[in-house]
Write an enzyme that holds these catalytic residues in place. Structure first.
Site, PDB file in Angstrom:
ATOM      1  N   CYS A 185       0.835  -1.214   0.000  1.00 26.97           N
ATOM      2  CA  CYS A 185       0.000   0.000   0.000  1.00 26.97           C
ATOM      3  C   CYS A 185       0.868   1.262   0.000  1.00 26.97           C
ATOM      4  O   CYS A 185       1.618   1.481  -0.941  1.00 26.97           O
ATOM      5  CB  CYS A 185      -1.004  -0.034   1.154  1.00 26.97           C
ATOM      6  N   HIS A 202      -3.850  -4.948  -0.145  1.00 30.50           N
ATOM      7  CA  HIS A 202      -3.383  -5.427   1.155  1.00 30.50           C
ATOM      8  C   HIS A 202      -3.325  -6.951   1.162  1.00 30.50           C
ATOM      9  O   HIS A 202      -4.347  -7.608   1.299  1.00 30.50           O
ATOM     10  CB  HIS A 202      -4.312  -4.916   2.262  1.00 30.50           C
ATOM     11  N   GLU A 205      -2.268  -8.756   3.482  1.00 26.60           N
ATOM     12  CA  GLU A 205      -2.623  -9.246   4.821  1.00 26.60           C
ATOM     13  C   GLU A 205      -4.129  -9.275   5.047  1.00 26.60           C
ATOM     14  O   GLU A 205      -4.591  -9.785   6.060  1.00 26.60           O
ATOM     15  CB  GLU A 205      -1.922  -8.402   5.894  1.00 26.60           C
TER      16      GLU A 205
END
Lengths: 213, 255
Positions: free
Chosen positions: A82, A191, A193
């Site tokens: 990001c 993202h 994650e």
């Protein structure tokens, strides 16, 4: 093997750390650190970032980490996420902010009043699960389908000045680059994650990666 | 259009358990938050929202433990709301693993909290929750209510959404108080009025009783995401069934 996750106060570090631990089958030592020396000594580096780019750049400098990031990105497997990815470019329209300049190009804002082909209005931030189309072969794409969906939340996007820097595109409504990289550097706008299985697969591939393409 | 419309199961949490009521009253136990979060994640939920409905501030920290446990096992975006009053409340939730924090009553009593929070943590993680109720029999004007629907504020819901966008909100979570828990469908006029008035994404909430309601929320309400609780908690539908129904109606979803 030691993986450093860079902590400069600007990321959802808990989530990033947990997602790496979830795929850490090889038992790498994963550390959250604000210490430039730890970053420089690590074998691999993950560079997250959230929020506004001017704040991220300021905090990075305030923590004395900018040089350690540049140095790491020049030589070892490096994963930007990001704003951590946007910072690698030369400049961002967000607050007219200079980036680290590892890659030529800038970070631009999505235009207002975007619509898709059906005339439906597109909101900004671009938020949610969108398709990622791989435009170059890369070892980190192993086990990741071309066109797989990942979780995005951003109002600014990469505009690399060299076509070769872009590894994948998404669409909103035009094609835009959503992964940039070269040699040992791989950096995503989305993202990993927060992208469920596909995101974890990318991170798993990163842990196994030697940094060559 | 490649961006998928999102389906967001909502977990009302109190004393460490998920509960669900009707019209904000009459709570039933729906299970352990971590178990439920994991199940929804496995079924393909696009995000999860946790609303801390704990009445007493003594028990506020319980939600932090819930979020920490969920965030360690579930790798999709997590939004947490309920009782958020200060910038420090937001910081603690984000540190516990929340990706977004939803601000409701405090946005009304202290709009600068939204601005401060957006400046500090970025708009991407600041959701403003609006509880709205029709104030005309024609259902063409809606006001913002606070304190779980008890207090009428006099604020027009559409204007309020615009103002919160200007203050830096990254997303609006819009709940129709008239519909919440009724299972008769979203208030589509309200949803469309708000969604069309702002540039940021709007999540529709309140009233989902079947899968067609989710489709209507997107197609007629122009919602960017749809939130539901009871249809998922009590096993009436899985998240996957909801997505298949939306896909069959021509809506882009992540499967």
């Amino acid at each position: 093997m030691k993986v450093a996750v860079i902590d400069y106060g600007m990321g959802n570090l808990h989530s990033v750390l947990k997602s790496i631990e979830a795929v850490n089958d090889a038992g790498a030592e994963v550390v959250l650190t604000s210490d430039p020396d730890v970053v420089i000594r690590a074998d691999k580096v993950v560079f997250p970032g959230q929020g506004a780019m001017p704040d991220c750049m300021r905090e990075l400098n305030a923590h004395g980490l900018a040089e350690a990031v540049r140095e790491s990105a020049a030589q070892k497997p490096f994963f930007g996420i990001c704003v951590g990815a946007q910072l690698l470019l030369e400049h961002s329209e967000e607050g007219d902010t200079p980036g680290l300049g590892l890659f030529r190009g800038e970070v631009k804002r999505f235009a207002r009043g975007l619509t898709d082909a059906q005339g439906e209005r597109l909101k900004v931030p671009h938020m949610g699960w969108n398709r990622v189309f791989q435009t170059q072969a890369h070892p980190l794409f192993a086990g990741v389908d071309d066109g797989e969906r990942f979780y995005f939340v951003h109002s600014y996007y990469f505009a690399p000045a060299e076509a070769g820097l872009s590894l994948a595109d998404s669409e909103y409504p035009e094609r835009f680059s959503c992964i940039i990289g070269r040699d040992n550097v791989f950096a995503t706008q989305f993202h990993t994650e927060k992208s469920h299985r596909a995101g974890l697969q990318l991170m798993k591939n990163f842990l196994a990666w030697d940094g060559t393409v | 259009m490649a961006l998928a419309k999102r389906i967001i199961p909502c977990l009302d949490v109190t004393a460490g358990r998920v509960v669900k009521g009707v019209n904000f009253e009459g709570l039933r136990d729906a299970g352990d938050p971590v178990d439920i979060a994991r199940r929804y994640n496995d079924e393909g939920a696009d995000e999860l929202t946790f609303l801390d409905i704990t009445a007493s501030s003594d028990d506020r920290d319980l939600i932090l433990h819930v979020i920490e446990s969920v965030a360690s096992q579930v790798f999709i975006p997590l939004t947490v709301g309920g009782g958020v009053r200060r910038v420090d409340d937001i910081r603690r939730l984000l540190n516990a693993g929340a990706d977004k924090v939803s601000i409701n009553t405090s946005a009304v009593t202290n709009p600068d909290l939204v601005r401060e929070a957006a400046d500090r943590f970025g708009s991407q993680c600041i959701v403003v929750a609006i509880d709205a109720k029709a104030v005309t029999p024609e259902n063409d004007r809606w006001e913002v209510f606070t304190h779980g629907g008890r207090n009428r504020t006099g604020l027009d819901a559409v204007e309020w959404a615009r103002k919160m966008q200007a203050y830096g909100a990254g997303e609006i979570l819009l709940t129709s108080m008239d519909r919440d828990g009724t299972k008769i469908g979203f208030n589509l006029s309200l949803t469309r009025a708000v969604s069309d008035a702002v540039d940021i994404p709007v999540i529709a909430s309140g009233g989902v009783g079947n899968l067609q309601h989710l489709v209507d929320g997107v197609q007629q309400g122009h919602a960017d995401a749809v939130l539901a609780a009871s249809i998922f908690h009590f096993g009436e539908y899985t998240v996957r069934e909801a997505k298949l129904a939306m896909q069959a109606a021509g809506i882009e979803v992540r499967l």
